[in-house]
Design a protein around this motif. Structure first.
Motif: not given
Ligand SMILES: Nc1nc(O)c(N)c(N[C@@H]2O[C@H](COP(=O)(O)O)[C@@H](O)[C@H]2O)n1
Ligand SMILES: NC(=O)C1=CN([C@@H]2O[C@H](COP(=O)(O)OP(=O)(O)OC[C@H]3O[C@@H](n4cnc5c(N)ncnc54)[C@H](O)[C@@H]3O)[C@@H](O)[C@H]2O)C=CC1
Length: 220
Positions: A23, A25-26, A38, A54, A57
Motif C-alpha cells: 500500500i 502510504i508515502s 538507498r 511486497d 526490488s
Molecule cells: N517508504 C515507503 N513508503 C511506502 O508508502 C511504502 N509502502 C513502502 N514500502 C516499502 O517500499 C519498498 C518497495 O520497494 P521497491 O519500490 O519495490 O524497490 C519495500 O521495502 C516496501 O515494503 N516504503
C-alpha cells in the motif's frame, strides 16, 4: 556499521493492512527521498515477510543517483540484504534479479538444499543464528564485506529485533495522512515489544511533505 531504519506508517502506526497487501502510504516526494537514502547506503535490508508480501526490488531508480554512486567508485546499486531464518525467499523474487548483489541471512539449521537453491539463484547466503537470524553476527559479517552504511526498510518484526539488539542508529518515519486500523496489521515495531528500558530517541527533524510529516530521530 551505521544503521538507518526508514519506513512509512499511517497516522495510526500501521505499515500495511491486516492482509499485508502493498500500500502506498508515502507520496512522490517521500518515495524520492527514499530513493536518495538507498543511493547513500551500501546495502538495503528487509525481512523475508516484506519480500513475501511486497516482492520489492530495493534498487535505486534515479539514473543521476546511480551515476553519482559510480563516480564515488561504488557499484551502481547498493547491495540487498534479506533476514530470512528459514530461507523462504522465492528464487524468482525481485531481490534475486541481476540488478544488484544480494545477501540472504539465514539460520544455521537451514536445509542445505534450500541454501544451494538460493545460491544457484545468485544470492550470497550467510548462515548465522538458530531459530532466527543472529542480527549482530549477521551485520558483522556484512561489515566484513564492506557494508558500512545499512538502510533498513522493514517490516515491523525485523525493525523491533534491530532495536532489541541495540543496532539502530537513526530512525526516519513518514507518517501518512490515512488510518489503516486492524489489530493484526503490522506496525513500525512488532515482535514481543519492550516492557522496560525502551529505546530513547532524540528528535532531529520534522518536515511536512505529501500531506503527512517526516519525523527523524537519532537513537540514544
Ligand atoms: N517508504 C515507503 N513508503 C511506502 O508508502 C511504502 N509502502 C513502502 N514500502 C516499502 O517500499 C519498498 C518497495 O520497494 P521497491 O519500490 O519495490 O524497490 C519495500 O521495502 C516496501 O515494503 N516504503
Ligand atoms: N510501509 C513501509 O514502509 C513498509 C511496510 N512493510 C510491510 O511490512 C509487512 C511485513 O512485515 P513483517 O510481517 O513484520 O515481516 P518482516 O519483513 O519484518 O520479516 C520478518 C521475518 O524476518 C525473518 N527474520 C529472520 N531473522 C529475524 C530476526 N532476528 N528478527 C525478526 N525477523 C527475523 C523471520 O522469518 C520473520 O518472520 C508487509 O505487509 C509490508 O508491506 C515493509 C517494509 C516497509
Amino acid at each position: 556499521m551505521h544503521v538507518v531504519v526508514n519506513a512509512a506508517m499511517s497516522a495510526d502506526g500501521k505499515l500495511s493492512t491486516r492482509e499485508r497487501e502493498p500500500i502506498a502510504i508515502s507520496g512522490g516526494t517521500d518515495f524520492d527521498r527514499v530513493d536518495g537514502l538507498r543511493a547513500d547506503s551500501d546495502a538495503v535490508m528487509v525481512g523475508v515477510g516484506t519480500v513475501l508480501a511486497d516482492d520489492p526490488s530495493l534498487t535505486v531508480d534515479d539514473p543521476d543517483r546511480i551515476a553519482a554512486r559510480r563516480g564515488r567508485g561504488k557499484s551502481p546499486q547498493p547491495a540487498r540484504v534479506v533476514a530470512d531464518s528459514r530461507a523462504r525467499t522465492p528464487p524468482d523474487a525481485r531481490v534475486l534479479d541481476d540488478e544488484a548483489e544480494t545477501y540472504l541471512l539465514v539460520g544455521e539449521r537451514t536445509a542445505s538444499e534450500k541454501v544451494e537453491r538460493l545460491d544457484r539463484a545468485g544470492a550470497t547466503v550467510i548462515a548465522t543464528g538458530q531459530a532466527r537470524v543472529d542480527l549482530p553476527a549477521g551485520l558483522d559479517a556484512l561489515e566484513s564485506r564492506g557494508i558500512d552504511r545499512l538502510m533498513v526498510e522493514g517490516g515491523g518484526e525485523l525493525i523491533f529485533s534491530l532495536f532489541d539488539a541495540g543496532l539502530v542508529d537513526e530512525l526516519s518515519v513518514f507518517v501518512g495522512p490515512m488510518v489503516i486500523g486492524g489489530r493484526d496489521a503490522p506496525t513500525l515495531a512488532d515482535g514481543d515489544g519492550f516492557l522496560e528500558e525502551f529505546p530513547d530517541l532524540e528528535l532531529i527533524g520534522v518536515e511536512r511533505m505529501d500531506g503527512g510529516v517526516l519525523l527523524q530521530w537519532d537513537v540514544a
